[in-house]
Design a protein around this motif. Structure first.
Motif, short mmCIF file in Angstrom:
data_model
loop_
_atom_site.label_atom_id
_atom_site.label_comp_id
_atom_site.label_asym_id
_atom_site.label_seq_id
_atom_site.Cartn_x
_atom_site.Cartn_y
_atom_site.Cartn_z
N SER A 58 -50.91 -60.77 10.13
CA SER A 58 -52.65 -61.32 10.29
C SER A 58 -53.57 -60.85 10.34
CB SER A 58 -52.54 -63.07 10.90
OG SER A 58 -52.37 -63.06 11.93
N GLY A 59 -53.42 -59.89 11.15
CA GLY A 59 -53.99 -58.83 11.67
C GLY A 59 -54.87 -59.23 13.33
N ALA A 60 -54.08 -60.70 13.49
CA ALA A 60 -54.56 -60.88 14.59
C ALA A 60 -54.44 -60.12 15.86
CB ALA A 60 -53.78 -62.05 14.69
N LEU A 61 -53.31 -59.27 15.42
CA LEU A 61 -52.97 -58.54 16.71
C LEU A 61 -54.29 -56.47 16.74
CD1 LEU A 61 -49.37 -57.91 16.68
CD2 LEU A 61 -50.95 -58.64 18.55
N LYS A 62 -54.88 -56.52 15.65
CA LYS A 62 -55.61 -55.71 15.64
C LYS A 62 -57.11 -55.87 17.56
CE LYS A 62 -57.37 -55.40 10.97
NZ LYS A 62 -58.33 -56.09 9.89
N PRO A 63 -57.39 -56.75 17.52
CA PRO A 63 -58.19 -56.56 19.17
C PRO A 63 -57.28 -56.24 20.05
CG PRO A 63 -58.49 -58.30 18.26
CD PRO A 63 -57.37 -57.66 17.77
N HIS A 64 -55.75 -56.27 20.16
CA HIS A 64 -55.10 -55.96 20.90
C HIS A 64 -55.10 -54.39 20.88
CE1 HIS A 64 -51.57 -54.44 22.96
NE2 HIS A 64 -50.93 -53.77 22.73
#
Length: 303
Positions: free
Chosen positions: A223-229
């Motif tokens: 989903s792209g949710a891990l990009k900030p991490h």
């Protein structure tokens, strides 16, 4: 209502266009330059660069979000040409933009690597697959010998049936690799978590939950949710081991969460799984998010 929405959209787009034009005239820098100079390395900078590229009407900039790693250098050159940015006048921009594009392309490449491992089916006739499965047992149960390859003993580390291969159908080899990575990298910690999973009243199926957490990590990545991490924790291109490390964080933190919440029974797993999922998604909204397991390898945390 629809006319109001259209008016608001056109109004905001019009204002944004002129705002960017005004800022360029005042600062002498385009939006990409302002982001590169105005934000620290990590998600604060890279996420904004990515959003700016995506929303651009310039095809060169739009295509940059899907650039391959080996084309990053030429992509930076093309962007600077399109935006009429002279390297001599702004040498830091090229360095900063390159780093952002390496992170963006790296995230895309990481997903492909993870997806490839997920699609690899566990094969009992594959010697490497079998060795990895037996390695998981040896890491978690070093003092107990398997009676046979197919045995009810697998239930002791949280598999559903006599043959664990059936439990890997959803996540393929990715589920097994994550379990082994955690058990090998943080052996004492993994055994500590397993002891909680085998608790008479608060227990849960260690391996099955581990595979479920692999699915959680995979869906967040997709989903792209891990990009900030990843933008905050990996300065360059993330590799698949970085994904396995994220799994270790989830495995350890979920166990803590489960023990603290004290569910009435394993039948409530889906409820607490979603609560934990929401908790992680909340962390990922924080600008400085870094989901890193802060335990030294091979060491076990205190109770």
């Amino acid at each position: 209502m629809m006319l109001g929405f259209i008016y608001q959209f056109l109004h905001s787009s019009f204002l944004w266009f002129w705002m960017k034009w005004f800022l360029r005239q005042v600062t002498g820098k385009c939006e990409l330059q302002r982001i590169c100079h105005g934000y620290q390395p990590g998600a604060a900078r890279t996420s904004r660069i990515e959003n700016s590229l995506k929303s651009s009407k310039n095809k060169v900039l739009q295509d940059a979000v899907n650039v391959q790693e080996d084309a990053v250098e030429s992509c930076v050159t093309h962007i600077m040409k399109e935006k009429q940015i002279k390297e001599q006048k702004d040498p830091k921009f090229k360095v900063n933009l390159r780093q952002c594009l390496v992170q963006i392309s790296g995230y895309n490449a990481l997903f492909l690597s993870v997806e490839e491992q997920r699609k690899e089916v566990f094969d009992s006739d594959n010697e490497a697959h079998e060795k990895m499965l037996l390695k998981l047992w040896d890491l978690l149960m070093p003092s107990v010998e398997l009676e046979s390859r197919i045995t009810k003993q697998w239930g002791n580390i949280g598999f559903q049936g006599d043959d664990p291969k059936t439990d890997f159908r959803g996540m393929g080899m990715l589920g097994l690799v994550n379990l082994v990575f955690f058990s090998e990298k943080y052996t004492a910690t993994a055994r500590h978590v397993l002891s909680h999973a085998n608790h008479p009243s608060l227990g849960y199926s260690y391996a099955i939950v581990g595979i479920n957490l692999t699915e959680m990590a995979y869906s967040l990545l997709r989903s792209g949710a891990l990009k900030p991490h990843f933008y905050n924790t990996v300065a360059g291109k993330p590799h698949i081991d970085h994904f396995h490390q994220l799994y270790c964080y989830l495995a350890y933190e979920f166990d803590k969460f489960w023990v603290e919440e004290k569910p009435a029974s394993i039948m409530e797993f889906n409820i607490y799984r979603e609560k934990f999922h929401d908790k992680v998604k909340g962390f990922l909204l924080e600008p400085e998010v870094s989901l890193v397991l802060k335990i030294e390898s091979k060491n076990c945390p205190d109770d």
